[in-house]
Design an enzyme around this catalytic site. Structure first.
Site, mmCIF file in Angstrom:
data_model
loop_
_atom_site.group_PDB
_atom_site.id
_atom_site.type_symbol
_atom_site.label_atom_id
_atom_site.label_comp_id
_atom_site.label_asym_id
_atom_site.label_seq_id
_atom_site.Cartn_x
_atom_site.Cartn_y
_atom_site.Cartn_z
ATOM 1 C CB SER A 189 -0.895 0.020 1.238
ATOM 2 O OG SER A 189 -1.506 1.284 1.407
ATOM 3 C CE1 TYR A 204 -3.845 -1.756 5.456
ATOM 4 C CE2 TYR A 204 -2.985 0.382 4.779
ATOM 5 C CZ TYR A 204 -3.490 -0.869 4.458
ATOM 6 O OH TYR A 204 -3.612 -1.228 3.140
#
Length: 330
Positions: A189, A204
């Site tokens: 990501s 995250y």
């Protein structure tokens, strides 16, 4: 594998060994492309063979990747996912489109070490040797850093890093035992490269930065076995369908409280999902992207096909950014 402090001075460090690229070895270059026609060479360059495991393959991004692999010749596909109903529907759709391929599903919690090992063994029994892994399974959580508990933090890290590693290790072991080359692709990501904005999601971000480091480490350690490990960094917005399992599950921390309860799970396909509550954030994400929009699921497929095919035979430990230029202006 840890060493007590009292034994540190006596320890012997294990060492990474490298391939030598010699003819016939697992790190040797591929055979020359066919010479009969340019079209045949072009087709062979991106032709995919063998069997693949796709974790989180029931979500939109995973499903698009499964389609792409099958379109380019994949012979067998096993989807690991946590939602049987949605996964079976996806399998049925793929079987209709690709009647010549073996397509299966197993319910797998990627954080369950024994379960992962058993699922990979079962896949080999059903399909044969596995030479491709696409790791889409993941979890994203949003909440201010001051409100995080160790339990919530571990939950995210366990799925995104430990879970991804457990599946990769189990598959690598089967590949090494059989002496076959292969390709592993982790979906990272942009949050593993930059602090995404405006949502606070420290666990995250840390977990995806961990994926970045893990891919580099495994790529260096497993190259001698002919196993290439890469990652694709995405920045995708896809629709949220109620009741549909997806590769990434999102939760937010409740308003700060001593108990720090979690809100009901919101099922999404990437770190970005739809909903009126995210309208302002979606506009902000798009406004920072040079292309003025988020990606569509199939726009990730080209990079994945490249890495899984002969076209990516010398790509190892790399990160392919498929983000429309988002990281230029983070």
């Amino acid at each position: 594998m840890t060493t007590d402090r009292s034994d540190l001075t006596a320890r012997v460090l294990p060492q990474i060994s490298l391939g030598d690229g010699s003819p016939g070895s697992l790190t040797a270059p591929p055979l020359p492309l066919p010479r009969e026609s340019p079209a045949a060479r072009a087709q062979e360059r991106f032709h995919i063979t063998g069997n693949a495991i796709v974790t989180g393959g029931a979500g939109d991004l995973g499903f698009a990747a499964c389609n792409a692999l099958l379109e380019h010749g994949l012979e067998g596909l096993m989807i690991f996912d946590m939602n049987p109903a949605e996964a079976q529907a996806r399998v049925k759709a793929l079987e209709t489109e690709f009647p010549g391929a073996k397509i299966r599903f197993l319910k797998v919690d990627v954080t369950d070490e024994d379960g992962v090992n058993a699922a990979v063994d079962e896949t080999v029994k059903l399909l044969g040797s596995v030479s491709i892994l696409l790791s889409f399974a993941g979890m994203v959580a949003c909440g201010h850093a001051l409100d995080w508990s160790a339990k919530d933090w571990n939950r995210v890290v366990n799925v995104n890093t430990i879970g991804g590693f457990l599946v990769a290790r189990a598959i690598a072991r089967t590949m090494i035992e059989r002496g076959i080359r292969g390709s592993m692709v982790f979906i990272a990501s942009i949050s593993g490269h930059r602090v995404n904005f405006p949502q606070p999601q420290v666990s995250y971000n840390v977990s995806k930065a961990g994926v970045v480091a893990m891919v580099k480490s495994l790529a260096g350690e497993w190259a001698k076995y002919g196993i290439r490990v890469n990652r694709v960094t995405d920045n995708f917005l896809v629709k949220l369908f109620k009741g549909v399992a997806a590769p990434e599950t999102c939760f937010r921390l409740q308003n700060p409280s001593p108990k720090k309860k979690l809100l009901t799970f919101v099922v999404v396909n990437t770190i970005l999902n739809e909903g009126d509550g995210l309208d302002e954030a979606r506009k902000m994400w798009a406004s920072r992207n040079p292309m003025g929009r988020m990606g569509e699921p199939d726009e990730l497929s080209g990079a994945i096909v490249t890495l899984a095919s002969r076209a990516g035979s010398y790509i190892n430990g790399s990160d392919i950014l498929v983000d429309g230029g988002q990281t230029l202006f983070m």
